[in-house]
Each structure stands twice: as C-alpha cells, then as structure tokens.
Design a protein around this motif. Structure first.
Motif, PDB file in Angstrom:
ATOM      1  N   PHE A   1      -0.729   9.803  -4.889  1.00 55.46           N
ATOM      2  CA  PHE A   1      -2.299   9.921  -3.931  1.00 55.46           C
ATOM      3  C   PHE A   1      -1.533   9.113  -2.640  1.00 55.46           C
ATOM      4  O   PHE A   1      -1.215   8.235  -2.476  1.00 55.46           O
ATOM      5  CB  PHE A   1      -2.983   9.706  -4.294  1.00 55.46           C
ATOM      6  N   THR A   2      -2.910   9.570  -1.523  1.00 55.77           N
ATOM      7  CA  THR A   2      -3.214   8.445  -0.297  1.00 55.77           C
ATOM      8  C   THR A   2      -4.772   7.724  -0.243  1.00 55.77           C
ATOM      9  O   THR A   2      -5.424   8.406  -1.046  1.00 55.77           O
ATOM     10  CB  THR A   2      -3.148   9.094   1.132  1.00 55.77           C
ATOM     11  N   PHE A   3      -4.961   6.135  -0.214  1.00 49.61           N
ATOM     12  CA  PHE A   3      -6.411   6.117   0.266  1.00 49.61           C
ATOM     13  C   PHE A   3      -6.873   6.734   1.371  1.00 49.61           C
ATOM     14  O   PHE A   3      -5.769   6.747   2.512  1.00 49.61           O
ATOM     15  CB  PHE A   3      -5.954   4.534   0.741  1.00 49.61           C
ATOM     16  N   ALA A   4      -7.711   6.762   1.945  1.00 48.49           N
ATOM     17  CA  ALA A   4      -8.435   7.223   3.215  1.00 48.49           C
ATOM     18  C   ALA A   4      -8.056   5.707   4.209  1.00 48.49           C
ATOM     19  O   ALA A   4      -7.569   4.791   3.803  1.00 48.49           O
ATOM     20  CB  ALA A   4      -9.925   6.481   2.924  1.00 48.49           C
TER      21      ALA A   4
ATOM     22  N   GLU B   1      -9.895   2.530   3.545  1.00 50.79           N
ATOM     23  CA  GLU B   1     -10.112   1.378   2.440  1.00 50.79           C
ATOM     24  C   GLU B   1      -8.001   1.263   2.962  1.00 50.79           C
ATOM     25  O   GLU B   1      -7.699   0.073   2.591  1.00 50.79           O
ATOM     26  CB  GLU B   1      -9.289   2.275   1.641  1.00 50.79           C
ATOM     27  N   ARG B   2      -7.122   2.134   3.358  1.00 55.51           N
ATOM     28  CA  ARG B   2      -5.673   1.689   3.843  1.00 55.51           C
ATOM     29  C   ARG B   2      -5.135  -0.018   4.523  1.00 55.51           C
ATOM     30  O   ARG B   2      -4.557  -0.513   3.900  1.00 55.51           O
ATOM     31  CB  ARG B   2      -4.896   2.608   4.721  1.00 55.51           C
ATOM     32  N   GLU B   3      -6.238  -0.068   5.625  1.00 57.78           N
ATOM     33  CA  GLU B   3      -5.601  -0.460   6.806  1.00 57.78           C
ATOM     34  C   GLU B   3      -6.459  -1.887   5.824  1.00 57.78           C
ATOM     35  O   GLU B   3      -6.190  -2.447   6.686  1.00 57.78           O
ATOM     36  CB  GLU B   3      -7.179  -0.295   7.968  1.00 57.78           C
ATOM     37  N   PHE B   4      -8.272  -1.611   5.658  1.00 59.64           N
ATOM     38  CA  PHE B   4      -8.035  -2.899   5.006  1.00 59.64           C
ATOM     39  C   PHE B   4      -7.304  -3.178   3.889  1.00 59.64           C
ATOM     40  O   PHE B   4      -7.048  -4.746   3.528  1.00 59.64           O
ATOM     41  CB  PHE B   4      -9.856  -2.418   4.478  1.00 59.64           C
ATOM     42  N   LEU B   5      -6.609  -2.739   2.595  1.00 55.52           N
ATOM     43  CA  LEU B   5      -5.927  -3.202   2.006  1.00 55.52           C
ATOM     44  C   LEU B   5      -4.535  -3.967   2.653  1.00 55.52           C
ATOM     45  O   LEU B   5      -3.707  -4.941   2.485  1.00 55.52           O
ATOM     46  CB  LEU B   5      -5.354  -2.014   1.094  1.00 55.52           C
TER      47      LEU B   5
ATOM     48  N   VAL C   1       1.477  -1.182  -0.151  1.00 59.33           N
ATOM     49  CA  VAL C   1      -0.201  -0.170  -0.047  1.00 59.33           C
ATOM     50  C   VAL C   1       1.122   1.343   0.043  1.00 59.33           C
ATOM     51  O   VAL C   1       0.731   1.961  -1.096  1.00 59.33           O
ATOM     52  CB  VAL C   1      -0.599   0.386   1.059  1.00 59.33           C
ATOM     53  N   ALA C   2       1.845   1.294   1.064  1.00 64.10           N
ATOM     54  CA  ALA C   2       2.228   2.686   0.659  1.00 64.10           C
ATOM     55  C   ALA C   2       3.385   2.665  -0.398  1.00 64.10           C
ATOM     56  O   ALA C   2       3.618   3.560  -0.644  1.00 64.10           O
ATOM     57  CB  ALA C   2       3.800   2.278   2.539  1.00 64.10           C
ATOM     58  N   GLU C   3       4.248   1.595  -0.513  1.00 63.80           N
ATOM     59  CA  GLU C   3       4.694   1.514  -2.511  1.00 63.80           C
ATOM     60  C   GLU C   3       3.806   2.541  -2.705  1.00 63.80           C
ATOM     61  O   GLU C   3       3.644   3.367  -4.128  1.00 63.80           O
ATOM     62  CB  GLU C   3       5.379   0.577  -2.492  1.00 63.80           C
ATOM     63  N   ILE C   4       2.489   1.974  -3.652  1.00 60.74           N
ATOM     64  CA  ILE C   4       1.371   2.228  -4.385  1.00 60.74           C
ATOM     65  C   ILE C   4       1.360   3.597  -4.129  1.00 60.74           C
ATOM     66  O   ILE C   4       1.344   4.209  -4.927  1.00 60.74           O
ATOM     67  CB  ILE C   4       0.006   1.434  -4.121  1.00 60.74           C
ATOM     68  N   GLU C   5       1.293   4.086  -3.005  1.00 61.51           N
ATOM     69  CA  GLU C   5       0.657   5.735  -2.612  1.00 61.51           C
ATOM     70  C   GLU C   5       1.495   6.735  -3.236  1.00 61.51           C
ATOM     71  O   GLU C   5       1.501   7.344  -3.634  1.00 61.51           O
ATOM     72  CB  GLU C   5       0.194   6.174  -1.348  1.00 61.51           C
ATOM     73  N   GLN C   6       3.177   5.768  -2.989  1.00 59.39           N
ATOM     74  CA  GLN C   6       4.164   6.944  -2.744  1.00 59.39           C
ATOM     75  C   GLN C   6       4.293   6.925  -4.367  1.00 59.39           C
ATOM     76  O   GLN C   6       5.001   8.354  -5.057  1.00 59.39           O
ATOM     77  CB  GLN C   6       5.299   6.676  -1.997  1.00 59.39           C
TER      78      GLN C   6
ATOM     79  N   LEU D   1     -10.654  -4.566  -4.433  1.00 60.16           N
ATOM     80  CA  LEU D   1     -10.706  -4.133  -6.492  1.00 60.16           C
ATOM     81  C   LEU D   1     -11.695  -2.853  -6.701  1.00 60.16           C
ATOM     82  O   LEU D   1     -11.757  -2.075  -6.916  1.00 60.16           O
ATOM     83  CB  LEU D   1     -11.614  -5.408  -7.130  1.00 60.16           C
ATOM     84  N   ASP D   2     -13.042  -2.713  -5.776  1.00 63.36           N
ATOM     85  CA  ASP D   2     -13.884  -1.816  -5.002  1.00 63.36           C
ATOM     86  C   ASP D   2     -13.475  -0.208  -4.540  1.00 63.36           C
ATOM     87  O   ASP D   2     -13.190   0.666  -5.524  1.00 63.36           O
ATOM     88  CB  ASP D   2     -14.924  -2.049  -4.745  1.00 63.36           C
ATOM     89  N   ILE D   3     -11.763  -0.828  -4.128  1.00 65.52           N
ATOM     90  CA  ILE D   3     -11.178   0.540  -3.378  1.00 65.52           C
ATOM     91  C   ILE D   3     -10.175   0.915  -4.713  1.00 65.52           C
ATOM     92  O   ILE D   3     -10.175   2.166  -4.942  1.00 65.52           O
ATOM     93  CB  ILE D   3     -10.526  -0.025  -2.173  1.00 65.52           C
TER      94      ILE D   3
END
Length: 104
Positions: free
Chosen positions: A19-22, A25-29, A10-15, A67-69
């Motif tokens: 952007f940042t997930f809510a 969302e981040r915790e679920f992922l 998740v952190a690599e995707i955001e960086q 997938l929805d996230i």
C-alpha cells in the motif's frame, strides 16, 4: 528479555505491505523517522522494528500524529501493529507537546 531488530523506513513498509501512504502522510513520516530506536531527551518521531514487527512512537503531538497515520492504515498491514507510545526520557508540556528537557 525480548530482542528487537531492524528499522523499516516508509518505502520499505509500503513495498512490504503493498500500500502507499498519502503524500502528506509519507512526507510527515519521513521527516520524523528515527534510524535509532533510542529517543534522546525531547526527540519526537517513530521507529518500526522488523523482528518482531513493533512500532515505537514518541510522546506528544508528533508521536500522536505518527501513531494516527499508522492506525489509519492498520488494515493495510500484513500483521497486527504492536506498539509503544512515548518513552521515559521525553518530556511534554501541559498541552502534550514535546519539549526539550532543560539542563539543571
């Protein structure tokens, strides 16, 4: 035969995509991130390959929510998300929820 490499957390995707997930969302992922793309019987979650960029999600409610996230943030990605939904090993019940395959 296409070779797929890497595993983005998740952190690599955001960086990488700026952007940042809510928080929820981040915790679920994070909870459902698979370090190995091979989903065992009944396992649920997601795996993001680096090369080529490809999202693999499991069947059922958990895979659908992952997938929805990702699709909610589709415009935030610097590439078009290609993906696979489910796998041949995972089983679901009548409501689409993942279930562990019982030993025969």
């Amino acid at each position: 035969m296409e070779i797929m490499l890497g595993n983005k957390c998740v952190a690599e995707i955001e960086q990488e995509h700026g952007f940042t997930f809510a928080d929820d969302e981040r915790e679920f992922l994070k909870k459902h991130w698979h370090k190995v793309a091979d989903f065992k019987d009944g396992e649920c979650g997601w795996h993001m390959f680096d090369l080529p960029p490809f999202l693999e999600v499991s069947n059922g409610d958990i895979g659908k929510k992952c997938l929805d996230i990702f699709m909610k943030h589709n415009a935030d990605f610097k590439f078009i998300i290609r993906g696979g939904y489910g796998n041949s090993k995972e089983q679901t019940d009548e409501q689409g929820k993942a279930k562990i395959k019982e030993e025969e």
